[in-house]
Design a protein around this motif. Structure first.
Motif, PDB file in Angstrom:
ATOM      1  N   VAL A  86      50.039  33.196  42.209  1.00 18.25           N
ATOM      2  CA  VAL A  86      48.868  33.798  41.460  1.00 18.25           C
ATOM      3  C   VAL A  86      48.233  34.639  42.180  1.00 18.25           C
ATOM      4  CG1 VAL A  86      47.095  34.010  39.521  1.00 18.25           C
ATOM      5  CG2 VAL A  86      49.036  32.122  39.326  1.00 18.25           C
ATOM      6  N   GLY A  87      47.878  35.993  41.971  1.00 20.92           N
ATOM      7  CA  GLY A  87      47.238  36.915  42.952  1.00 20.92           C
ATOM      8  C   GLY A  87      45.762  37.066  42.691  1.00 20.92           C
ATOM      9  N   HIS A  88      45.130  36.622  41.458  1.00 19.95           N
ATOM     10  CA  HIS A  88      43.889  36.723  41.269  1.00 19.95           C
ATOM     11  C   HIS A  88      43.581  35.872  40.071  1.00 19.95           C
ATOM     12  CE1 HIS A  88      41.009  40.200  39.338  1.00 19.95           C
ATOM     13  NE2 HIS A  88      40.189  39.165  40.003  1.00 19.95           N
ATOM     14  N   GLN A 131      31.715  24.882  40.779  1.00 17.24           N
ATOM     15  CA  GLN A 131      32.862  25.723  40.357  1.00 17.24           C
ATOM     16  C   GLN A 131      33.001  26.793  41.088  1.00 17.24           C
ATOM     17  OE1 GLN A 131      33.018  27.650  36.411  1.00 17.24           O
ATOM     18  NE2 GLN A 131      35.076  27.402  36.156  1.00 17.24           N
ATOM     19  N   GLU A 132      31.952  27.678  41.078  1.00 15.53           N
ATOM     20  CA  GLU A 132      31.982  28.923  41.721  1.00 15.53           C
ATOM     21  C   GLU A 132      32.505  28.844  43.401  1.00 15.53           C
ATOM     22  OE1 GLU A 132      28.316  30.970  41.168  1.00 15.53           O
ATOM     23  OE2 GLU A 132      28.526  30.930  38.970  1.00 15.53           O
ATOM     24  N   SER A 153      37.509  36.995  41.053  1.00 16.58           N
ATOM     25  CA  SER A 153      36.257  37.605  40.508  1.00 16.58           C
ATOM     26  C   SER A 153      35.697  36.698  39.569  1.00 16.58           C
ATOM     27  CB  SER A 153      36.784  38.804  39.585  1.00 16.58           C
ATOM     28  OG  SER A 153      37.439  39.814  40.583  1.00 16.58           O
ATOM     29  N   ILE A 154      34.255  36.602  39.700  1.00 17.41           N
ATOM     30  CA  ILE A 154      33.636  35.482  38.780  1.00 17.41           C
ATOM     31  C   ILE A 154      32.400  36.530  37.957  1.00 17.41           C
ATOM     32  CG2 ILE A 154      31.743  33.854  38.730  1.00 17.41           C
ATOM     33  CD1 ILE A 154      32.897  32.882  41.399  1.00 17.41           C
ATOM     34  N   ALA A 188      41.006  45.063  40.359  1.00 16.15           N
ATOM     35  CA  ALA A 188      41.288  44.311  41.718  1.00 16.15           C
ATOM     36  C   ALA A 188      40.049  43.180  41.892  1.00 16.15           C
ATOM     37  CB  ALA A 188      41.052  45.446  42.910  1.00 16.15           C
ATOM     38  N   PRO A 189      40.730  42.108  42.508  1.00 16.79           N
ATOM     39  CA  PRO A 189      39.718  41.052  42.722  1.00 16.79           C
ATOM     40  C   PRO A 189      38.438  41.435  43.476  1.00 16.79           C
ATOM     41  CG  PRO A 189      42.227  40.611  43.251  1.00 16.79           C
ATOM     42  CD  PRO A 189      42.007  42.006  43.194  1.00 16.79           C
ATOM     43  N   LEU A 190      37.531  41.023  43.023  1.00 16.55           N
ATOM     44  CA  LEU A 190      36.149  41.207  43.897  1.00 16.55           C
ATOM     45  C   LEU A 190      35.754  40.582  45.032  1.00 16.55           C
ATOM     46  CD1 LEU A 190      34.195  41.627  40.619  1.00 16.55           C
ATOM     47  CD2 LEU A 190      34.865  43.523  41.877  1.00 16.55           C
ATOM     48  N   ASN A 191      36.341  39.380  44.806  1.00 17.35           N
ATOM     49  CA  ASN A 191      36.018  38.262  45.824  1.00 17.35           C
ATOM     50  C   ASN A 191      34.593  38.159  45.911  1.00 17.35           C
ATOM     51  OD1 ASN A 191      38.726  37.727  46.644  1.00 17.35           O
ATOM     52  ND2 ASN A 191      38.594  39.334  48.010  1.00 17.35           N
TER      53      ASN A 191
END
Length: 248
Positions: free
Chosen positions: A88-90, A114-115, A126-127, A176-179
């Motif tokens: 899984v990519g995100h 969790q974060e 991304s959170i 796109a993932p924010l990281n």
């Protein structure tokens, strides 16, 4: 795009699945009701096969300190391990505004844990930090009721409609993932005691709302801005006064 929604049969999850399908994506509602349990790991491998994105909007069935921490830590470890195996990519997670501002609140502590696990997992993420949902306003009033009076602190409060939360989480999943994280909140900010005074009146609820600087929010005193986002938060479109669920 195949997107697996953990907690996909719940309040936000069901709205999110509908929104994603409306955008033309394959959205899989994964929850114990559909045979997928992130806490035990049951059904995860099969559900995540071929998934591009996993969105976690699940919630603990108990807010007791040890149980809520166990839920978020164990389910997140299980999810991220299954995601790594499935490629899984995100990873997208729904969290709460203010997890770092109220360090004595058991639920906020568990969400913070969790974060941290998500950030350390190595999976792009991304959170989405959301304020309290309109759907939970009545529950907040009930929890704050003592001897027939609703005791509320005069702090800032900026609730958001569940539909707006679902859309914000959906947009994060498609991006796109924010990281990192983003904050979302309702379009209007209130003083919390005044909000509840007006809300109860609109429900025809005769309970008195008492302004109490030491009133607890689910067991914890909160500071002036603990429950509201920073100025750059994304805002929902639905005002509480226009929300269909506002009145009985």
């Amino acid at each position: 795009m195949r997107i697996v929604v953990i907690g996909g049969t719940g309040l936000i999850g069901s709205k999110l699945v509908t929104w994603l399908e409306g955008q033309g994506h394959e959205a899989v509602a994964a929850s114990p009701k559909t045979g997928v349990n992130a806490l035990t790991g049951e059904g995860l491998a099969g559900a995540l096969a071929g998934a591009h994105v996993v969105v976690d909007v699940s919630n603990s069935p108990s807010f007791e300190a040890a149980q809520v921490m166990e839920f978020f830590e164990t389910s997140t470890r299980n999810l991220t391990a299954a995601e790594a195996s499935a490629g899984v990519g995100h990873h997208v997670a729904l969290s709460v505004v203010g997890t770092g501002r109220t360090p004595t609140n058991d639920y906020f502590l568990a969400k913070r844990a969790q974060e941290e696990l998500i950030a350390k997992s190595g999976i792009p993420f991304s959170i989405v930090h959301a304020t309290q949902f309109f759907e939970f306003v009545r529950g907040i009033a009930d929890e704050a009721t003592h001897d027939g009076r609703v005791r509320i602190a005069p702090v800032r409060f900026q609730p958001i409609a569940g539909d707006d939360v679902a859309e914000a989480v959906g947009r994060a999943a498609l991006g796109a993932p924010l990281n990192g994280g983003i904050e979302v909140a309702g379009p209007d900010q209130f003083r919390m005691d005044e909000f509840f005074r007006e809300a109860l009146a609109s429900w025809g609820d005769t309970r008195e709302v008492v302004t109490d600087p030491h009133a607890r929010y689910f067991g914890t005193e909160v500071s002036e801005r603990a429950l509201v986002p920073d100025e750059d938060a994304a805002l929902g479109r639905i005002h509480y006064r226009d929300w269909p669920g506002r009145k009985p």
